[in-house]
Scaffold this motif. Sequence first.
Motif, PDB file in Angstrom:
ATOM      1  N   LEU A 145       1.009  -1.156  -0.029  1.00 54.53           N
ATOM      2  CA  LEU A 145       0.075   0.233   0.038  1.00 54.53           C
ATOM      3  C   LEU A 145       1.017   1.144  -0.086  1.00 54.53           C
ATOM      4  N   GLY A 146       0.556   2.097  -0.819  1.00 53.15           N
ATOM      5  CA  GLY A 146       1.430   3.188  -0.946  1.00 53.15           C
ATOM      6  C   GLY A 146       0.513   4.570  -1.075  1.00 53.15           C
ATOM      7  N   TYR A 147       0.697   5.636  -0.129  1.00 48.49           N
ATOM      8  CA  TYR A 147       0.003   6.651   0.025  1.00 48.49           C
ATOM      9  C   TYR A 147       0.968   7.880   0.579  1.00 48.49           C
ATOM     10  N   SER A 148       0.233   9.096   0.470  1.00 43.93           N
ATOM     11  CA  SER A 148       1.085  10.250   0.936  1.00 43.93           C
ATOM     12  C   SER A 148       0.193  11.052   1.529  1.00 43.93           C
ATOM     13  N   THR A 149       0.812  11.815   2.538  1.00 48.64           N
ATOM     14  CA  THR A 149       0.137  13.034   3.314  1.00 48.64           C
ATOM     15  C   THR A 149       0.827  14.257   3.340  1.00 48.64           C
ATOM     16  N   TYR A 150       0.108  15.068   3.560  1.00 51.80           N
ATOM     17  CA  TYR A 150       0.717  16.637   3.761  1.00 51.80           C
ATOM     18  C   TYR A 150       0.864  16.938   5.085  1.00 51.80           C
ATOM     19  N   GLY A 470       9.144  29.644  -6.390  1.00 52.85           N
ATOM     20  CA  GLY A 470       8.113  29.097  -5.590  1.00 52.85           C
ATOM     21  C   GLY A 470       6.870  30.134  -5.936  1.00 52.85           C
ATOM     22  N   ARG A 471       5.774  29.656  -5.672  1.00 55.13           N
ATOM     23  CA  ARG A 471       4.394  30.554  -5.913  1.00 55.13           C
ATOM     24  C   ARG A 471       3.580  30.753  -4.575  1.00 55.13           C
ATOM     25  N   GLU A 472       3.164  31.937  -4.808  1.00 57.69           N
ATOM     26  CA  GLU A 472       2.177  32.363  -3.480  1.00 57.69           C
ATOM     27  C   GLU A 472       0.723  32.325  -4.132  1.00 57.69           C
ATOM     28  N   LYS A 473      -0.347  32.508  -3.338  1.00 56.83           N
ATOM     29  CA  LYS A 473      -1.527  32.592  -3.617  1.00 56.83           C
ATOM     30  C   LYS A 473      -1.872  31.351  -4.277  1.00 56.83           C
ATOM     31  N   GLY A 474      -3.287  30.914  -4.491  1.00 59.44           N
ATOM     32  CA  GLY A 474      -3.699  29.947  -5.122  1.00 59.44           C
ATOM     33  C   GLY A 474      -3.444  28.607  -4.134  1.00 59.44           C
ATOM     34  N   LEU A 475      -3.908  27.497  -4.735  1.00 53.84           N
ATOM     35  CA  LEU A 475      -3.768  26.341  -3.778  1.00 53.84           C
ATOM     36  C   LEU A 475      -2.479  26.066  -3.802  1.00 53.84           C
ATOM     37  N   GLU A 476      -1.214  26.420  -5.065  1.00 53.47           N
ATOM     38  CA  GLU A 476       0.028  26.121  -4.673  1.00 53.47           C
ATOM     39  C   GLU A 476       0.539  26.958  -3.800  1.00 53.47           C
ATOM     40  N   GLY A 477       0.034  28.086  -3.210  1.00 48.42           N
ATOM     41  CA  GLY A 477       0.501  28.790  -2.130  1.00 48.42           C
ATOM     42  C   GLY A 477       0.463  27.985  -0.703  1.00 48.42           C
ATOM     43  N   VAL A 478      -0.686  27.406  -0.641  1.00 45.55           N
ATOM     44  CA  VAL A 478      -0.772  26.503   0.746  1.00 45.55           C
ATOM     45  C   VAL A 478       0.365  25.193   0.545  1.00 45.55           C
ATOM     46  N   LYS A 479       0.389  24.875  -0.634  1.00 42.83           N
ATOM     47  CA  LYS A 479       1.343  23.436  -0.887  1.00 42.83           C
ATOM     48  C   LYS A 479       2.734  24.086  -0.398  1.00 42.83           C
ATOM     49  N   SER A 480       3.247  25.109  -0.681  1.00 38.50           N
ATOM     50  CA  SER A 480       4.545  25.831  -0.185  1.00 38.50           C
ATOM     51  C   SER A 480       4.642  25.500   1.429  1.00 38.50           C
ATOM     52  N   TYR A 481       3.642  25.347   2.133  1.00 37.80           N
ATOM     53  CA  TYR A 481       3.885  25.267   3.505  1.00 37.80           C
ATOM     54  C   TYR A 481       3.582  23.989   3.955  1.00 37.80           C
ATOM     55  N   CYS A 482       3.826  22.973   3.019  1.00 36.91           N
ATOM     56  CA  CYS A 482       3.475  21.519   3.467  1.00 36.91           C
ATOM     57  C   CYS A 482       4.659  20.753   2.840  1.00 36.91           C
ATOM     58  N   LYS A 483       4.954  19.735   3.577  1.00 35.73           N
ATOM     59  CA  LYS A 483       5.924  18.714   3.444  1.00 35.73           C
ATOM     60  C   LYS A 483       5.279  17.487   2.826  1.00 35.73           C
ATOM     61  N   ILE A 484       5.538  16.876   1.791  1.00 29.67           N
ATOM     62  CA  ILE A 484       4.877  15.686   1.482  1.00 29.67           C
ATOM     63  C   ILE A 484       5.310  14.444   2.116  1.00 29.67           C
ATOM     64  N   LYS A 485       4.766  13.546   2.701  1.00 26.85           N
ATOM     65  CA  LYS A 485       5.434  12.297   3.514  1.00 26.85           C
ATOM     66  C   LYS A 485       4.705  11.132   2.554  1.00 26.85           C
ATOM     67  N   SER A 486       5.608  10.227   1.868  1.00 24.82           N
ATOM     68  CA  SER A 486       5.049   9.052   1.374  1.00 24.82           C
ATOM     69  C   SER A 486       5.330   8.017   2.303  1.00 24.82           C
ATOM     70  N   VAL A 487       4.445   7.145   2.253  1.00 28.62           N
ATOM     71  CA  VAL A 487       4.515   5.844   3.216  1.00 28.62           C
ATOM     72  C   VAL A 487       4.054   4.688   2.040  1.00 28.62           C
ATOM     73  N   ALA A 488       4.893   3.826   2.189  1.00 31.39           N
ATOM     74  CA  ALA A 488       4.999   2.555   1.291  1.00 31.39           C
ATOM     75  C   ALA A 488       4.970   1.353   2.432  1.00 31.39           C
ATOM     76  N   ALA A 489       3.870   0.626   2.176  1.00 30.15           N
ATOM     77  CA  ALA A 489       3.906  -0.614   3.098  1.00 30.15           C
ATOM     78  C   ALA A 489       3.614  -1.980   2.568  1.00 30.15           C
ATOM     79  N   ARG A 490       4.330  -2.897   3.152  1.00 25.18           N
ATOM     80  CA  ARG A 490       4.105  -4.388   2.918  1.00 25.18           C
ATOM     81  C   ARG A 490       3.060  -4.883   3.617  1.00 25.18           C
ATOM     82  N   ILE A 491       1.818  -5.074   3.013  1.00 23.32           N
ATOM     83  CA  ILE A 491       0.869  -5.684   3.935  1.00 23.32           C
ATOM     84  C   ILE A 491       0.293  -6.956   3.810  1.00 23.32           C
ATOM     85  N   ASP A 492       1.095  -7.686   2.900  1.00 25.88           N
ATOM     86  CA  ASP A 492       0.660  -9.224   2.888  1.00 25.88           C
ATOM     87  C   ASP A 492       1.161  -9.925   4.080  1.00 25.88           C
TER      88      ASP A 492
END
Length: 492
Positions: A145-150, A470-492
Amino acid sequence: MNIEDILAGKPVEGLPTGHFVNGRLIPSNGGEMMESFDPGRGVAFAEFSNGTASDVDEAVESARAAFQTTWRKTPAAERAQILNKAAQLIRANAEQLAIVESLDCGKPLNEAQGDVRGAARAFEYYAGACDKLQGDTFPLPDGYLGYSTYEPVGVTAHIIPWNFPISTTARSLAPALAAGCTVVAKPAEQTPFTALLLAQLLSEAGLPQGVCNVITGTGANVGAPLVAHPDVDQVTFTGSVVTGQNVMRSAADNVTRVVLELGGKSPVVVLKDCNYERALDGVLGAIFENAGQVCSAGSRLVIERAIHDRFVEDLCSRTKAMSIGHGLRDPQFGPVNSPLQLEKISGFVDRARERGADILTGGAVTTDPETGQGWFYEPTIVGDCARDDELVQEEIFGPVLTVQIADDVEHALSLANDSKYGLVAGIYTQDVSNALSMARDIDAGQIFINEYFAGGIEVPFGGNKLSGFGREKGLEGVKSYCKIKSVAARID
Ligand code: ADP
């Protein structure tokens, strides 16, 4: 606040002094005060604190504690409610905020009122973004299972310029807070007050203590230690290229993330098939709003030869007819922010005059015609400039429009792109192919078609080339203040 009293030199009531740290106004550790000036009269009207590195330490500590214990754990919907409430409070206090902004910056009152409305919109817009920061899932093979969070970046520093104090503070703080970051803002030393007032309103809206901190003072005393602070996770800087480069160098030591919104020398391309009146209005507003002290000002008119003579003549007569005066009297054209700025602008124009430039209108320092006071530079238009002229290539940050004549669309495009900056560009034409192909081919972060400064907080804003990244304003603007974390899990 009574405008006539202020203009008569009576003390301005209700201005905060001190820094805003951990939910309250506190005096500076160093105790040093600075004066803030009214550019429309050229006199000091209030004092504020010149902070120190130890004030910065306190603010960052308070932002870190609030980040760890409160804000990043506050449910997104609750963050949204607080930001919405802040927008309401900005609207409820709009009159006072606009008066203070106009007085401190010099800009005409109606422009300051627009900035305050824009600040409220920024909080409202990003209130809506708080609970929509959702990640992705990734198509991994069976058994995974792979997913990401902000995640919020953490403690963010915001270095604010003097030309759009409240709107830059709002467009920078609102997305950071929406993402779950805490903030330390440093307004410019020329215009410290609306950032403090905004921090107070945010607190009144329910923002927990320590989430928003404001330290006033100079770039050297406050900006530099803030940017270099090891516990700051991101710096959003809006200002000059040279200072931006210093900020980037200093952030490099701690590998701190940076968003840089720097200068510009933006073209306004007017083609012969434009809507003439609309283009005339657009070109005037693009250069003379806030006396040209706008990073995205349209400071280079690139005009097709076929309509050049008539257009430039009309532009000059409209420019000469503009009312000039103290910002609080709401003229069409106000003062520049400081004597330093006045000197820079006249230096550019005087050097051009010595080179034999064709100054069609303006070209001199002046004062408020009503009082003989203030720091004013006449709205200025310089005809038929060479593409490599200093006036065309360097950012003047004042009310000086250069004219470049293009033989055809291709020539106009080449003139438009001949710049080390790439912030925005305007295009006036009724030919949809020309409009869209120019929008594609001009190297700039944002393109305005048939209305310079069209769009609002919804539209991402930022530069290419020396204008930053870098971009301010718009949804890009809020993404500037986020780190993406990716999670990859073996689930079997
Ligand atoms: P200007 O030259 O027009 O005043 P700046 O880019 O120097 O523009 O200023 C923009 C903002 O950057 C202001 O808030 C200023 O105090 C701040 N500043 C100036 N120098 C520094 C620095 N070395 N580090 C961080 N911030 C700074």
